[in-house]
Structures are given as C-alpha cells and as structure tokens.
Scaffold this motif. Structure first.
Motif, PDB file in Angstrom:
ATOM      1  N   ARG A  20       1.457   6.532  -7.042  1.00  0.00           N
ATOM      2  CA  ARG A  20       0.367   7.430  -7.435  1.00  0.00           C
ATOM      3  C   ARG A  20       0.772   8.894  -7.276  1.00  0.00           C
ATOM      4  NH1 ARG A  20      -2.752   3.599  -4.584  1.00  0.00           N
ATOM      5  NH2 ARG A  20      -2.881   5.000  -2.767  1.00  0.00           N
ATOM      6  N   SER A  21       1.695   9.140  -6.367  1.00  0.00           N
ATOM      7  CA  SER A  21       2.177  10.516  -6.155  1.00  0.00           C
ATOM      8  C   SER A  21       3.247  10.918  -7.159  1.00  0.00           C
ATOM      9  CB  SER A  21       2.735  10.655  -4.732  1.00  0.00           C
ATOM     10  OG  SER A  21       1.722  10.404  -3.775  1.00  0.00           O
ATOM     11  N   GLY A  22       3.613   9.966  -8.033  1.00  0.00           N
ATOM     12  CA  GLY A  22       4.561  10.282  -9.096  1.00  0.00           C
ATOM     13  C   GLY A  22       5.955   9.727  -8.926  1.00  0.00           C
ATOM     14  N   GLU A  23       6.204   9.019  -7.815  1.00  0.00           N
ATOM     15  CA  GLU A  23       7.531   8.449  -7.612  1.00  0.00           C
ATOM     16  C   GLU A  23       7.722   7.231  -8.508  1.00  0.00           C
ATOM     17  OE1 GLU A  23      10.923   8.274  -7.089  1.00  0.00           O
ATOM     18  OE2 GLU A  23      10.272   9.499  -5.357  1.00  0.00           O
TER      19      GLU A  23
ATOM     20  N   ALA B 238       0.830  -1.205   0.000  1.00  0.00           N
ATOM     21  CA  ALA B 238       0.000   0.000   0.000  1.00  0.00           C
ATOM     22  C   ALA B 238       0.865   1.257   0.000  1.00  0.00           C
ATOM     23  CB  ALA B 238      -0.923  -0.002   1.218  1.00  0.00           C
ATOM     24  N   ALA B 239       1.953   1.242   0.766  1.00  0.00           N
ATOM     25  CA  ALA B 239       2.842   2.400   0.822  1.00  0.00           C
ATOM     26  C   ALA B 239       3.521   2.636  -0.525  1.00  0.00           C
ATOM     27  CB  ALA B 239       3.890   2.200   1.918  1.00  0.00           C
ATOM     28  N   VAL B 240       3.973   1.564  -1.159  1.00  0.00           N
ATOM     29  CA  VAL B 240       4.620   1.682  -2.471  1.00  0.00           C
ATOM     30  C   VAL B 240       3.623   2.170  -3.518  1.00  0.00           C
ATOM     31  CG1 VAL B 240       5.721   0.389  -4.345  1.00  0.00           C
ATOM     32  CG2 VAL B 240       6.403  -0.026  -1.970  1.00  0.00           C
ATOM     33  N   ALA B 241       2.415   1.628  -3.481  1.00  0.00           N
ATOM     34  CA  ALA B 241       1.382   2.040  -4.444  1.00  0.00           C
ATOM     35  C   ALA B 241       1.035   3.519  -4.271  1.00  0.00           C
ATOM     36  CB  ALA B 241       0.130   1.180  -4.263  1.00  0.00           C
ATOM     37  N   LYS B 242       0.965   3.975  -3.025  1.00  0.00           N
ATOM     38  CA  LYS B 242       0.670   5.392  -2.767  1.00  0.00           C
ATOM     39  C   LYS B 242       1.777   6.286  -3.301  1.00  0.00           C
ATOM     40  CE  LYS B 242      -0.368   8.621   1.002  1.00  0.00           C
ATOM     41  NZ  LYS B 242      -0.544   8.762   2.470  1.00  0.00           N
ATOM     42  N   ALA B 243       3.026   5.859  -3.112  1.00  0.00           N
ATOM     43  CA  ALA B 243       4.158   6.643  -3.623  1.00  0.00           C
ATOM     44  C   ALA B 243       4.130   6.711  -5.147  1.00  0.00           C
ATOM     45  CB  ALA B 243       5.468   6.029  -3.132  1.00  0.00           C
TER      46      ALA B 243
ATOM     47  N   ASP C 194      11.338   6.092  -9.117  1.00  0.00           N
ATOM     48  CA  ASP C 194      12.680   5.568  -8.884  1.00  0.00           C
ATOM     49  C   ASP C 194      12.602   4.288  -8.057  1.00  0.00           C
ATOM     50  OD1 ASP C 194      15.690   5.879  -8.825  1.00  0.00           O
ATOM     51  OD2 ASP C 194      15.225   5.818  -6.687  1.00  0.00           O
ATOM     52  N   PRO C 195      13.144   3.190  -8.556  1.00  0.00           N
ATOM     53  CA  PRO C 195      13.031   1.908  -7.843  1.00  0.00           C
ATOM     54  C   PRO C 195      13.587   1.938  -6.420  1.00  0.00           C
ATOM     55  CG  PRO C 195      13.759   1.536 -10.087  1.00  0.00           C
ATOM     56  CD  PRO C 195      13.798   3.018  -9.865  1.00  0.00           C
ATOM     57  N   LEU C 196      14.737   2.580  -6.229  1.00  0.00           N
ATOM     58  CA  LEU C 196      15.334   2.627  -4.899  1.00  0.00           C
ATOM     59  C   LEU C 196      14.474   3.459  -3.945  1.00  0.00           C
ATOM     60  CD1 LEU C 196      17.577   1.837  -2.993  1.00  0.00           C
ATOM     61  CD2 LEU C 196      18.904   3.810  -3.815  1.00  0.00           C
ATOM     62  N   ALA C 197      13.944   4.556  -4.445  1.00  0.00           N
ATOM     63  CA  ALA C 197      13.074   5.393  -3.603  1.00  0.00           C
ATOM     64  C   ALA C 197      11.826   4.622  -3.194  1.00  0.00           C
ATOM     65  CB  ALA C 197      12.686   6.667  -4.353  1.00  0.00           C
ATOM     66  N   LEU C 198      11.265   3.880  -4.132  1.00  0.00           N
ATOM     67  CA  LEU C 198      10.086   3.069  -3.831  1.00  0.00           C
ATOM     68  C   LEU C 198      10.427   1.969  -2.828  1.00  0.00           C
ATOM     69  CD1 LEU C 198       8.564   2.734  -7.413  1.00  0.00           C
ATOM     70  CD2 LEU C 198       7.614   4.048  -5.498  1.00  0.00           C
ATOM     71  N   PHE C 199      11.597   1.379  -2.997  1.00  0.00           N
ATOM     72  CA  PHE C 199      12.042   0.348  -2.055  1.00  0.00           C
ATOM     73  C   PHE C 199      12.186   0.929  -0.658  1.00  0.00           C
ATOM     74  CE2 PHE C 199      15.278  -2.085   0.213  1.00  0.00           C
ATOM     75  CZ  PHE C 199      14.833  -3.388   0.018  1.00  0.00           C
ATOM     76  N   ASN C 200      12.720   2.132  -0.554  1.00  0.00           N
ATOM     77  CA  ASN C 200      12.893   2.775   0.745  1.00  0.00           C
ATOM     78  C   ASN C 200      11.552   3.099   1.389  1.00  0.00           C
ATOM     79  OD1 ASN C 200      15.705   2.677   0.813  1.00  0.00           O
ATOM     80  ND2 ASN C 200      15.923   4.617  -0.286  1.00  0.00           N
ATOM     81  N   VAL C 201      10.592   3.496   0.574  1.00  0.00           N
ATOM     82  CA  VAL C 201       9.245   3.753   1.094  1.00  0.00           C
ATOM     83  C   VAL C 201       8.658   2.470   1.693  1.00  0.00           C
ATOM     84  CG1 VAL C 201       6.849   4.245   0.421  1.00  0.00           C
ATOM     85  CG2 VAL C 201       8.705   5.712  -0.395  1.00  0.00           C
TER      86      VAL C 201
END
Length: 204
Positions: A94-97, A87-92, A99-106
């Motif tokens: 949808r917000s336009g993120e 859910a956190a990755v999906a929200k990020a 970058d794979p590493l940024a998504l992984f960190n989220v």
C-alpha cells in the motif's frame, strides 16, 4: 412462521462464544508457559489447568489432551506468524513497494520480530521434546511456506527456481531458530542481517 431471535438470546450467544474463546485462549497461553518451563514430556495437565484457571474438563473439551493442546498451540503460533507477515507485506504494498525481494524482506523482518518476542515458545518447538507426529506436520507446513514464498518472490517454476525458493525458505527457518536461541537482541539482529544478505545473494 419465522421466529425472531430476541436481543437477550443474541447477547447470551455472544457471551457464550466469548467465554468459550476466552477459555481456549487462557489454556493456550498457560500451555505456552508450562511447555516453555518444563518441556512437553514433563508438563502436566494439572499444571496447565492450574495456570489457566480453567478445569481439566475444559482442557479435554477444547483440545482432547496434552498432545492435541501442543499441536493446537503450534498451529496458533504459526497462524499468528503468517497473519503478521501478510499484514506487513500488504502495508508495504500500500505504501508503493513492489519489488518482490523487498517485500520478502519486509515479511521476513516481521517473522523474525515475532519469533524474538516469543523466543521461549519457539525453543519449545525446535528443541526436540515434542509429541509423536509433530515433525510430519511441521514438514507439511514447511512445504506450504515454500509455495507461498515462491508466489511472493515470483520465481520460475523450473527445478532451479523451486530449489532456490526451498533454500531461501530454509535460511529463514534456520535463522528464526537462531534468533530464538540468541542471548541478546543485538545477537538476534546480527542473525537477521546475515539472513538478509544470504537471501539477496540467492535471489539476485
């Protein structure tokens, strides 16, 4: 002739399902509390039943025994981890993120937050007082987690890529354990930040 289901029957079925789900949830929550306080070996069925407000028969009906209840509790815990991370990755996203590493960190942050919130239960799973066969199941789940992280990070499928994702996954796993063992939130946050630095070095 097709027999129509009455509203009363539908309502009755929904109520029965809700009651069954509620009983199962109460037993899982009670088991989490008792295992956290006493460990798996010393925890008694009677203690769990008393804490849940259910019956011994209900416990055996829903889970089959103490070992099965422990494994169901772990499965429930891991599934909630995965749900919150997704859910956190999906929200990020949808917000336009993107970058794979940024998504992984989220996703990792979500994982660590839930681990800290349920640190007493996490300690139950990592301190060794577990039923036979648990470690095998945990390793299998770990391999699946590596595959999921490989997709999220978009790493290559060669040997180096696979090993890199495996090491990154191990970092998150160990960091999660350290978070659960931390005495304060500040100490836990230091672990999380250190893990992010290590992951960035490997993924960069």
């Amino acid at each position: 002739m097709v027999r129509k289901t009455s509203d009363a029957a539908v309502h009755s079925g929904s109520w029965q399902w809700s009651r069954t789900a509620g009983t199962r949830r109460n037993l899982l929550d009670a088991a989490a509390a008792v295992f956290s306080e006493q460990g798996f070996t010393d925890a008694g069925i009677s203690d769990i039943v008393a804490r849940s407000g259910s019956s011994v028969g209900s416990l055996y009906h829903h889970f089959g025994g103490k070992t099965e209840l422990f494994l169901a509790l772990w499965d429930d815990y891991r599934n909630e981890h995965e749900r919150l991370v997704a859910a956190a990755v999906a929200k990020a996203r949808r917000s336009g993120e993107s970058d794979p590493l940024a998504l992984f960190n989220v996703g990792s942050r979500s994982y660590f937050d839930y681990t800290w919130e349920h640190r007493a239960l996490e300690r139950v799973f990592i301190e060794g007082d577990t039923p036979p066969g648990f470690e095998v199941l945990r390793r299998e789940r770990g391999r699946e987690w590596v595959r999921q992280n490989s997709v999220l990070l978009g790493t290559s499928e060669d040997t180096l890529g696979r090993l890199t994702v495996a090491v990154i996954t191990d970092i998150i796993t160990v960091a999660g354990q350290e978070v659960a063992l931390s005495s304060t939130k500040r100490e836990a946050d230091d672990v999380v930040n250190a893990a992010a630095i290590l992951v960035a070095r490997l993924a960069g």
